[in-house]
Design a protein around this motif. Structure first.
Motif, short mmCIF file in Angstrom:
data_model
loop_
_atom_site.label_atom_id
_atom_site.label_comp_id
_atom_site.label_asym_id
_atom_site.label_seq_id
_atom_site.Cartn_x
_atom_site.Cartn_y
_atom_site.Cartn_z
N PRO A 137 1.03 -1.17 -0.23
CA PRO A 137 0.11 0.07 -0.01
C PRO A 137 0.90 1.32 -0.06
N GLY A 138 0.50 2.17 -1.08
CA GLY A 138 1.34 3.51 -1.15
C GLY A 138 2.55 3.16 -1.83
N GLY A 139 2.64 1.94 -2.48
CA GLY A 139 3.87 1.66 -3.44
C GLY A 139 3.80 2.15 -4.66
N ARG A 140 4.63 2.37 -5.58
CA ARG A 140 4.60 3.25 -6.77
C ARG A 140 5.05 2.41 -7.97
N PHE A 141 4.31 2.47 -9.10
CA PHE A 141 4.71 1.87 -10.24
C PHE A 141 5.40 3.12 -11.22
N VAL A 142 6.53 3.45 -11.58
CA VAL A 142 6.93 4.32 -12.11
C VAL A 142 7.47 3.80 -13.91
N LEU A 143 6.86 4.59 -14.70
CA LEU A 143 7.16 4.29 -16.01
C LEU A 143 7.91 5.33 -16.70
N GLU A 144 8.69 5.21 -17.57
CA GLU A 144 9.39 6.10 -18.42
C GLU A 144 8.96 5.47 -19.90
N CYS A 145 8.30 6.45 -20.64
CA CYS A 145 7.82 5.88 -22.07
C CYS A 145 8.02 7.13 -23.11
N PRO A 146 8.26 6.55 -24.37
CA PRO A 146 8.38 7.68 -25.29
C PRO A 146 6.86 8.26 -25.77
N MET A 147 6.68 9.57 -25.87
CA MET A 147 5.47 10.01 -26.62
C MET A 147 5.47 9.39 -27.89
N PRO A 148 4.37 8.74 -28.35
CA PRO A 148 4.52 8.21 -29.86
C PRO A 148 4.48 9.30 -30.81
N ASP A 149 5.20 9.32 -31.58
CA ASP A 149 5.52 10.37 -32.89
C ASP A 149 5.02 9.64 -34.22
N VAL A 150 3.98 9.33 -34.54
CA VAL A 150 3.28 8.90 -35.76
C VAL A 150 3.53 9.67 -36.85
N ALA A 151 3.83 11.07 -36.88
CA ALA A 151 3.88 11.95 -37.86
C ALA A 151 5.13 11.79 -38.63
N ARG A 152 6.18 11.13 -37.92
CA ARG A 152 7.56 10.95 -38.69
C ARG A 152 7.15 9.85 -39.79
#
Length: 247
Positions: A137-152
């Motif tokens: 309880p109170g524990g964290r899930f931390v994610l680093e993700c790239p913002m999808p850049d589909v325009a490329r």
């Protein structure tokens, strides 16, 4: 990519991973340590621990860190580094989050773009649910993700030049499936000695989709930053999200 599995990327890329993805982990290590100081105490789990670029420095701070990774080749690289052999690692799919049947964690984290290596929405949802079960309880899930850049992607494909030298050229060739939200590609290294292919596939998710996965798992979003220095989120580049299990 029909036979691409959870271990494929690491097994075929372990020997060049640190060289080709030269990312300084200093800010990530500092931010994760600060978050641990703000939350409950307990061990920490890194999903897709890889070559240990974040886990080893955290362990050197005296933090009880564990890891899970599908690739034995990547973990072997970690264990060959100073301190890497002292970090407990489970070989397995991070979608299942099974480092030990009774383990509970103060934090679970996954860095860079690695969460998107879970190739289906079902796997990603299952990962969130498994993490929620393993958090105190109170524990964290931390994610680093790239913002999808589909325009490329023009006509749902692209070829980019990543390195040019006297004796080598490294390219990235990718096809985009907008329905499955999937990228399938190869790093292509061309040298005088021949051609090397390094495959990589990922299933991206938008921030709102990640938030919904968290809600389904019973987690609440606490922070979303534009990076490990807690910059404002601007929907570009890599960003960091902190989810919390209600106490």
């Amino acid at each position: 990519m029909a036979t691409y599995g959870p271990e494929t990327y690491g097994e075929l890329n372990a020997d060049v991973y640190d060289e080709w993805h030269d990312i300084d982990p200093t800010d990530a290590v500092r931010c994760l340590a600060e978050l641990l100081g703000e939350g409950p105490t307990g061990p920490v789990l890194e999903l897709a621990v890889g070559t240990g670029r974040v886990t080893i420095p955290l362990a050197q701070l005296g933090i009880d860190v564990r890891g899970i990774d599908a690739s034995e080749a990547m973990v072997a690289r970690m264990r060959a580094k100073p301190g890497g052999d002292r970090i407990p690692v489970t070989i397995g799919d991070m979608a299942d989050v099974e480092p030990g049947t009774d383990d509970l964690f103060a934090m679970v984290f996954v860095v860079f773009s690695t969460f998107f290596f879970l190739m289906t929405q079902e796997d990603q949802v299952r990962c969130f649910a498994g993490v929620a079960e393993r958090l105190v309880p109170g524990g964290r899930f931390v994610l680093e993700c790239p913002m999808p850049d589909v325009a490329r992607y023009q006509r749902h494909q692209t070829v980019e030049t990543h390195q040019v030298g006297l004796d080598r050229v490294r390219l990235l060739a990718v096809r985009h499936d907008p329905v499955e939200q999937r990228f399938d590609g190869h790093h292509v290294l061309i040298t005088n000695n021949g051609i090397r292919l390094a495959p990589a596939s990922m299933r991206y998710a938008w921030p709102s989709e990640l938030d919904l996965m968290a809600r389904l798992a019973g987690l609440e979003r606490r922070h979303r930053w534009g990076g490990w220095r807690r910059e404002p989120f601007r929907a570009e580049g890599n960003y960091v999200t902190v989810y919390e299990k209600p106490a």
